[in-house]
Design an enzyme around this catalytic site. Structure first.
Site, PDB file in Angstrom:
ATOM      1  N   ARG A 100       0.874  -1.181   0.000  1.00 55.06           N
ATOM      2  CA  ARG A 100       0.000   0.000   0.000  1.00 55.06           C
ATOM      3  C   ARG A 100       0.903   1.219   0.000  1.00 55.06           C
ATOM      4  O   ARG A 100       1.699   1.418   0.928  1.00 55.06           O
ATOM      5  CB  ARG A 100      -0.916   0.000   1.221  1.00 55.06           C
ATOM      6  CG  ARG A 100      -1.598   1.343   1.451  1.00 55.06           C
ATOM      7  CD  ARG A 100      -2.686   1.298   2.490  1.00 55.06           C
ATOM      8  NE  ARG A 100      -3.856   0.600   2.000  1.00 55.06           N
ATOM      9  CZ  ARG A 100      -5.087   0.730   2.513  1.00 55.06           C
ATOM     10  NH1 ARG A 100      -5.297   1.536   3.533  1.00 55.06           N
ATOM     11  NH2 ARG A 100      -6.098   0.063   2.012  1.00 55.06           N
ATOM     12  N   HIS A 127      -7.387   0.657  -6.321  1.00 55.70           N
ATOM     13  CA  HIS A 127      -7.552  -0.221  -5.149  1.00 55.70           C
ATOM     14  C   HIS A 127      -8.256  -1.502  -5.641  1.00 55.70           C
ATOM     15  O   HIS A 127      -9.420  -1.756  -5.318  1.00 55.70           O
ATOM     16  CB  HIS A 127      -8.375   0.500  -4.078  1.00 55.70           C
ATOM     17  CG  HIS A 127      -8.321  -0.131  -2.722  1.00 55.70           C
ATOM     18  ND1 HIS A 127      -7.538  -1.225  -2.419  1.00 55.70           N
ATOM     19  CD2 HIS A 127      -8.980   0.180  -1.564  1.00 55.70           C
ATOM     20  CE1 HIS A 127      -7.702  -1.540  -1.141  1.00 55.70           C
ATOM     21  NE2 HIS A 127      -8.572  -0.707  -0.612  1.00 55.70           N
ATOM     22  N   GLN A 130     -10.194  -4.098  -3.368  1.00 54.72           N
ATOM     23  CA  GLN A 130     -11.483  -3.590  -2.899  1.00 54.72           C
ATOM     24  C   GLN A 130     -12.580  -3.835  -3.932  1.00 54.72           C
ATOM     25  O   GLN A 130     -13.658  -4.338  -3.606  1.00 54.72           O
ATOM     26  CB  GLN A 130     -11.352  -2.079  -2.625  1.00 54.72           C
ATOM     27  CG  GLN A 130     -12.630  -1.437  -2.138  1.00 54.72           C
ATOM     28  CD  GLN A 130     -12.970  -1.844  -0.714  1.00 54.72           C
ATOM     29  OE1 GLN A 130     -12.148  -1.742   0.163  1.00 54.72           O
ATOM     30  NE2 GLN A 130     -14.194  -2.304  -0.491  1.00 54.72           N
ATOM     31  N   ASP A 227     -17.268   7.008  -1.582  1.00 56.17           N
ATOM     32  CA  ASP A 227     -15.986   6.882  -0.882  1.00 56.17           C
ATOM     33  C   ASP A 227     -15.782   8.187  -0.112  1.00 56.17           C
ATOM     34  O   ASP A 227     -16.499   9.170  -0.346  1.00 56.17           O
ATOM     35  CB  ASP A 227     -14.870   6.683  -1.937  1.00 56.17           C
ATOM     36  CG  ASP A 227     -13.478   6.536  -1.327  1.00 56.17           C
ATOM     37  OD1 ASP A 227     -13.370   6.229  -0.123  1.00 56.17           O
ATOM     38  OD2 ASP A 227     -12.489   6.736  -2.070  1.00 56.17           O
ATOM     39  N   CYS A 267     -16.370   1.597   0.424  1.00 54.93           N
ATOM     40  CA  CYS A 267     -15.178   0.805   0.758  1.00 54.93           C
ATOM     41  C   CYS A 267     -14.843   0.885   2.249  1.00 54.93           C
ATOM     42  O   CYS A 267     -14.185  -0.007   2.781  1.00 54.93           O
ATOM     43  CB  CYS A 267     -13.995   1.265  -0.085  1.00 54.93           C
ATOM     44  SG  CYS A 267     -13.689   3.042   0.022  1.00 54.93           S
ATOM     45  N   ARG A 295     -13.464  -8.973   1.671  1.00 60.21           N
ATOM     46  CA  ARG A 295     -12.056  -8.670   1.391  1.00 60.21           C
ATOM     47  C   ARG A 295     -11.205  -9.899   1.737  1.00 60.21           C
ATOM     48  O   ARG A 295     -10.299 -10.271   0.990  1.00 60.21           O
ATOM     49  CB  ARG A 295     -11.579  -7.464   2.226  1.00 60.21           C
ATOM     50  CG  ARG A 295     -12.250  -6.128   1.911  1.00 60.21           C
ATOM     51  CD  ARG A 295     -11.805  -5.570   0.584  1.00 60.21           C
ATOM     52  NE  ARG A 295     -10.366  -5.422   0.514  1.00 60.21           N
ATOM     53  CZ  ARG A 295      -9.655  -4.391   0.987  1.00 60.21           C
ATOM     54  NH1 ARG A 295     -10.291  -3.371   1.552  1.00 60.21           N
ATOM     55  NH2 ARG A 295      -8.337  -4.340   0.875  1.00 60.21           N
TER      56      ARG A 295
HETATM   57  N1  NVA Z   1      -9.994   6.848  -1.310  1.00 58.78           N
HETATM   58  C1  NVA Z   1      -9.664   6.356   0.007  1.00 58.78           C
HETATM   59  C2  NVA Z   1      -9.882   4.866   0.076  1.00 58.78           C
HETATM   60  C3  NVA Z   1      -9.609   4.264   1.439  1.00 58.78           C
HETATM   61  C4  NVA Z   1      -9.810   2.780   1.429  1.00 58.78           C
HETATM   62  C5  NVA Z   1      -8.217   6.710   0.324  1.00 58.78           C
HETATM   63  O1  NVA Z   1      -7.357   6.553  -0.549  1.00 58.78           O
HETATM   64  O2  NVA Z   1      -7.943   7.174   1.439  1.00 58.78           O
HETATM   65  N1   CP Z   2     -11.285  -0.172   2.491  1.00 52.39           N
HETATM   66  C1   CP Z   2     -10.009  -0.198   2.919  1.00 52.39           C
HETATM   67  O1   CP Z   2      -9.071  -0.472   2.190  1.00 52.39           O
HETATM   68  O2   CP Z   2      -9.885   0.073   4.253  1.00 52.39           O
HETATM   69  P1   CP Z   2      -8.511   0.290   5.050  1.00 52.39           P
HETATM   70  O3   CP Z   2      -7.945   1.607   4.605  1.00 52.39           O
HETATM   71  O4   CP Z   2      -8.916   0.262   6.482  1.00 52.39           O
HETATM   72  O5   CP Z   2      -7.563  -0.835   4.707  1.00 52.39           O
END
Ligand code: NVA
Ligand code: CP
Length: 311
Positions: A100, A127, A130, A227, A267, A295
């Site tokens: 990540r 992502h 997801q 989101d 998500c 997930r």
């Molecule tokens: N768009 C959000 C998704 C979190 C799972 C982020 O990147 O923070």
């Molecule tokens: N939806 C998701 O990826 O959540 P986290 O940021 O908690 O991993």
């Protein structure tokens, strides 16, 4: 070597097999085979995470492997060691990398210089884990316990509201194409899907619909999706984003403008009162925690598939 960096790294047929395997892993949790037995998978995280970190750590364990969590500040990457060398070094020890981070290009570089599968656990651009879990969640409901999961998605419409220019929106553009779905995105002018995702979708033969009108996007939708308005790394823009995105809040009225049996998805993490109202989160057609659970099952199927394709 196969990787899972973007949705279309698997073909539609492979994704259908992943869904079928995820369904079996879900049914046989605690009793199924352990294809990662004896393996160690590195998990490099440069951003916060609850769901992704926990579901991967638990999933790797349930597949018989060991997850090695590496916060980015704990390894030399944060002190200037290159991605290329990190890839080469880790490949000497471990069997796969879940990452990540911010830049999508870093994943391509890891994949290019390493000798192990790389899995995208979120970048600013995509992502994919997801979106596979989300599509699986809808398909479970639409196909029933024995029906064809992938076929149940064909022709369905997903409406994405809010930040139409970031990772989750981009991932729905690619996911919808792979799963044979239609996608309509509504967000404020200036947050439209960017040239990079438009070019990528175009090169794959995919298409999407963007509008500034949230009611136009949800008309006829089978899934209404949103989101957070401020993603990780955008905290300084939070106030301006709140103002611009308010017309795209998923309210009961907007949700009611979709199909009568439409699902609400997110998500997570969610901010009730911002991108979605509490009333919608309380609706029985809100399936956010099923998405969360799936997930685990879907990622286990992805890891098992990558491990199998490696041999
Ligand atoms: N768009 C959000 C998704 C979190 C799972 C982020 O990147 O923070
Ligand atoms: N939806 C998701 O990826 O959540 P986290 O940021 O908690 O991993």
């Amino acid at each position: 070597m196969r990787h899972f960096i973007q949705e279309t790294d698997f073909t539609r047929a492979e994704a259908a097999q992943i869904f079928a395997l995820a369904r079996r892993y879900k049914r046989e949790r605690g009793r199924h085979e352990q294809p990662l037995a004896g393996q160690t998978w590195a998990m490099i995280f440069a951003k916060s995470s609850t769901r992704t970190r926990v579901s991967f750590e638990v999933g790797i364990h349930e597949l018989g492997g060991k997850a090695l969590f590496l916060g980015v500040n704990d390894i030399q990457l944060s002190r200037g060691e290159t991605i290329d060398d990190t890839a080469r070094v880790l490949s000497r020890f471990i069997h796969g990398i879940v990452i990540r981070t911010f830049k999508q290009d870093d994943l391509a570089e890891l994949a290019q210089h390493g000798h192990v599968p790389v899995v995208n656990a979120l970048t600013d651009f995509l992502h994919p884990c997801q979106i596979y879990a989300d599509a699986f969640t809808a398909a479970e409901r639409w196909a029933g316990p024995a029906g064809d999961l992938m076929a149940s998605l064909a022709g369905r419409k997903v409406a994405f509201l809010g930040d139409t220019g970031f990772n989750i929106a981009n991932s729905w553009i690619l996911g919808a194409h792979l799963f044979g779905m239609k996608v309509s995105l509504a967000g404020p002018p200036g947050c439209e899907p960017g040239p990079e995702i438009s070019k990528l979708a175009g090169s794959l033969g995919g298409c999407f619909h963007y509008t500034a009108d949230p009611f136009e996007a949800v008309a006829g939708a089978d899934i209404v999706y949103t989101d957070v308005w401020t993603s990780m790394g955008q905290e300084k823009e939070a106030e301006a984003r709140r103002r611009r995105m308010l017309p795209y809040q998923v309210t009961a009225k907007l949700f009611a403008a979709a199909k009568p049996d439409a699902l609400f998805m997110h998500c997570l993490p969610a901010h009730a009162g911002e991108e979605v109202t509490q009333e919608v989160l309380d609706n029985p057609r809100c399936v956010i925690f099923d998405e969360t659970e799936n997930r685990l099952h879907v990622q286990k199927a992805i890891l098992a598939t990558l491990a199998r394709l490696r041999t």
